[in-house]
Design an enzyme around this catalytic site. Structure first.
Site, PDB file in Angstrom:
ATOM      1  N   HIS A   1       0.395  -0.959   0.004  1.00 30.69           N
ATOM      2  CA  HIS A   1      -0.168  -0.014   0.244  1.00 30.69           C
ATOM      3  C   HIS A   1       0.780   1.074   0.228  1.00 30.69           C
ATOM      4  O   HIS A   1       1.734   1.158   0.358  1.00 30.69           O
ATOM      5  CB  HIS A   1      -1.015   0.068   0.997  1.00 30.69           C
ATOM      6  CG  HIS A   1      -2.098   1.185   1.353  1.00 30.69           C
ATOM      7  ND1 HIS A   1      -1.513   2.336   1.245  1.00 30.69           N
ATOM      8  CD2 HIS A   1      -3.191   0.715   0.650  1.00 30.69           C
ATOM      9  CE1 HIS A   1      -2.617   3.299   1.653  1.00 30.69           C
ATOM     10  NE2 HIS A   1      -3.913   2.020   1.352  1.00 30.69           N
TER      11      HIS A   1
ATOM     12  N   ASP B   1       3.043  -4.320   8.476  1.00 28.36           N
ATOM     13  CA  ASP B   1       1.645  -3.585   8.461  1.00 28.36           C
ATOM     14  C   ASP B   1       0.660  -4.788   8.376  1.00 28.36           C
ATOM     15  O   ASP B   1      -0.025  -5.834   7.602  1.00 28.36           O
ATOM     16  CB  ASP B   1       1.956  -3.168   6.428  1.00 28.36           C
ATOM     17  CG  ASP B   1       0.270  -2.692   6.171  1.00 28.36           C
ATOM     18  OD1 ASP B   1      -0.733  -2.576   7.047  1.00 28.36           O
ATOM     19  OD2 ASP B   1       0.469  -1.470   5.222  1.00 28.36           O
TER      20      ASP B   1
ATOM     21  N   GLN C   1      -5.206  -4.831   7.191  1.00 23.12           N
ATOM     22  CA  GLN C   1      -5.665  -6.296   6.598  1.00 23.12           C
ATOM     23  C   GLN C   1      -4.934  -7.488   6.994  1.00 23.12           C
ATOM     24  O   GLN C   1      -5.762  -8.667   6.757  1.00 23.12           O
ATOM     25  CB  GLN C   1      -5.558  -6.128   4.889  1.00 23.12           C
ATOM     26  CG  GLN C   1      -5.255  -5.508   4.035  1.00 23.12           C
ATOM     27  CD  GLN C   1      -6.583  -4.195   3.729  1.00 23.12           C
ATOM     28  OE1 GLN C   1      -7.918  -5.589   4.487  1.00 23.12           O
ATOM     29  NE2 GLN C   1      -7.122  -3.227   3.575  1.00 23.12           N
TER      30      GLN C   1
ATOM     31  N   LYS D   1     -10.733  -0.908  10.254  1.00 21.75           N
ATOM     32  CA  LYS D   1     -11.446  -1.955   9.316  1.00 21.75           C
ATOM     33  C   LYS D   1     -11.318  -2.764  10.092  1.00 21.75           C
ATOM     34  O   LYS D   1     -11.977  -4.504   9.698  1.00 21.75           O
ATOM     35  CB  LYS D   1      -9.575  -2.204   8.130  1.00 21.75           C
ATOM     36  CG  LYS D   1      -9.422  -1.419   7.051  1.00 21.75           C
ATOM     37  CD  LYS D   1      -8.251  -1.319   6.396  1.00 21.75           C
ATOM     38  CE  LYS D   1      -7.836  -0.243   6.498  1.00 21.75           C
ATOM     39  NZ  LYS D   1      -8.181   0.245   4.959  1.00 21.75           N
TER      40      LYS D   1
ATOM     41  N   CYS E   1      -4.645   2.692  -3.723  1.00 16.55           N
ATOM     42  CA  CYS E   1      -3.244   2.932  -3.363  1.00 16.55           C
ATOM     43  C   CYS E   1      -2.029   2.171  -3.392  1.00 16.55           C
ATOM     44  O   CYS E   1      -1.442   1.498  -2.246  1.00 16.55           O
ATOM     45  CB  CYS E   1      -3.831   3.162  -1.969  1.00 16.55           C
ATOM     46  SG  CYS E   1      -4.529   4.133  -1.546  1.00 16.55           S
TER      47      CYS E   1
END
Length: 406
Positions: free
Chosen positions: A121, A198, A201, A224, A361
């Site tokens: 991202h 990261d 997700q 999220k 993104c």
């Protein structure tokens, strides 16, 4: 998992959009919020809205207890060893920028390497581009396999003695690839590098144990994972955070201010300058309670079942291209022959179906895929196979709308 009972707890799902029952398939961008989170935010603002760590009055004490209680919930949720390792931020982007600005600027120099992947991202690309320019370090990309996965052999070849930081997403927001971050962390540590994951997700969708992953830093966002917008978390190992300088300065994060010099509070507060995101943290705590009660393992299994079903049904459509590996997290990114993703998403919206369209993104990844944009349907604990059937019907309608040119 009783999906109907889960859906009943999300007020926004029970509405019509453009005359059709809403099918929300954009949870990778932001998830919907259960009534428990909405009520917790209302409770905070109605009952004990106050600043934290400062006043000794009743409201301030209650707000502080709830705020720090949320930090403990995060600690348990990701299996951190201490609340000192849990820093509240505005989101994943702020968390990654904090590491790049504090750890990166201090520990990178001419000839050093930062290793990332083409699937990242923008939030995990641009901070490293900037810090590399400032320090003279080199930004290095680990290659991807044709199906959008990472091989450990490529990881071993890319990470070298010059590598100081490896920053990789746990789950791709485009491909659905679940990266072997634990094994990559081992390779990074063998070369003396630190590993940032990261988790934007992954934290909402699977059980996370930062100690088992051996991540040095782990970042994720509340919005999220059924929580409010504007709140996120940076996990960092105490041994690293203690030596890092804050990147924001002001109230709350100081210990003592003299005329020409100041000292900082201990962890985690030295990284939380100013009035923190109190309501957001409290709401995130409620979201963690909600997800924990349902069970992250059940959520993951449900989403993977949906992803498998979606791929199976969508592959029956002529002109359909699906990107990413067969084994994936709960999303499907695709293109439908000559229909631009934005046109496709507009037609689906007319049918009450919300999907994402664009570059997500992830423009370097779009170039790797040799496309300008894609459409994406992403699933969460409240989605059903019936909604995927609606999506497939909507895609057929899209073909008819554009003249069935396939």
């Amino acid at each position: 998992m009783d999906v109907k009972a889960v859906r009943d707890q999300f007020p926004i799902l029970h509405q019509e959009v453009n005359g059709h029952p809403l099918v929300y398939l954009d949870s990778s961008a932001t998830s919907q919020k259960p009534i428990q989170v909405i009520e917790k935010l209302d409770e905070y603002y109605r009952g004990y809205n106050s600043n934290v760590h400062r006043g000794v009055h009743t409201l301030g004490t209650k707000a502080t207890d709830e705020y720090e209680g949320a930090r403990e919930k995060v600690r348990r949720f990701i299996s951190a060893s201490s609340t000192q390792e849990v820093i509240f931020t505005r989101g994943t982007t702020t968390a990654i920028n904090t590491v790049a600005a504090s750890y990166g600027r201090t520990n990178l120099g001419e000839g050093d390497e930062v290793v990332i992947t083409p699937m990242e991202h923008h939030s995990n690309i641009i901070p490293w581009q900037q810090v590399a320019k400032e320090t003279g370090a080199t930004l290095k990309y680990m290659p991807l396999q044709p199906d959008g996965t990472i091989s450990l052999e490529d990881a071993r070849e890319t990470i070298t003695e010059r590598t100081k930081i490896v920053a990789i997403m746990h789950v791709s927001n485009v491909l659905g690839t679940i990266n072997p971050v634990k094994e990559i962390a081992q390779i990074a540590h063998q070369h003396g590098a630190v590993m940032l994951v990261d988790g934007a997700q992954s934290a909402p969708h699977m059980r996370i144990d930062v100690q088992d992953l051996d991540a040095d830093f782990y970042a994720f966002s509340g919005h999220k994972m059924c929580g409010p917008t504007g709140i996120g978390v940076l996990y960092g190992k105490k041994s690293l955070l203690r030596d890092m300088e804050p990147v924001e300065f002001g109230g709350e994060m100081i210990d003592f201010v003299n005329w020409y010099d100041s000292t900082w509070k201990e962890l985690p507060w030295k990284f939380e300058g100013g009035t923190p995101i109190i309501a957001g943290a409290v709401g995130l705590g409620a979201a963690i309670d909600f997800l924990t009660e349902i069970g992250l393992d059940d959520i993951k299994a449900h989403e993977q079942k949906l992803a498998d079903y979606a791929q199976e049904q969508m592959k029956k459509i002529d002109g359909m291209t699906i990107y990413g590996p067969n084994e994936r997290a709960g999303l499907v990114t695709f293109n439908l022959s000559d229909v631009h993703p934005h046109d496709l998403a507009t037609v689906l919206d007319a049918e009450g179906i919300a999907v994402r369209a664009g570059h997500h993104c992830a423009q370097p990844l779009m170039r790797w895929l040799e496309v300008s944009a894609t459409a994406r349907a992403s699933f969460y604990l409240y989605n059903t196979e019936e909604e995927i059937d609606r999506l497939v019907e909507g895609l057929q309608t899209t073909k008819e709308y554009f003249g069935d040119v396939f």
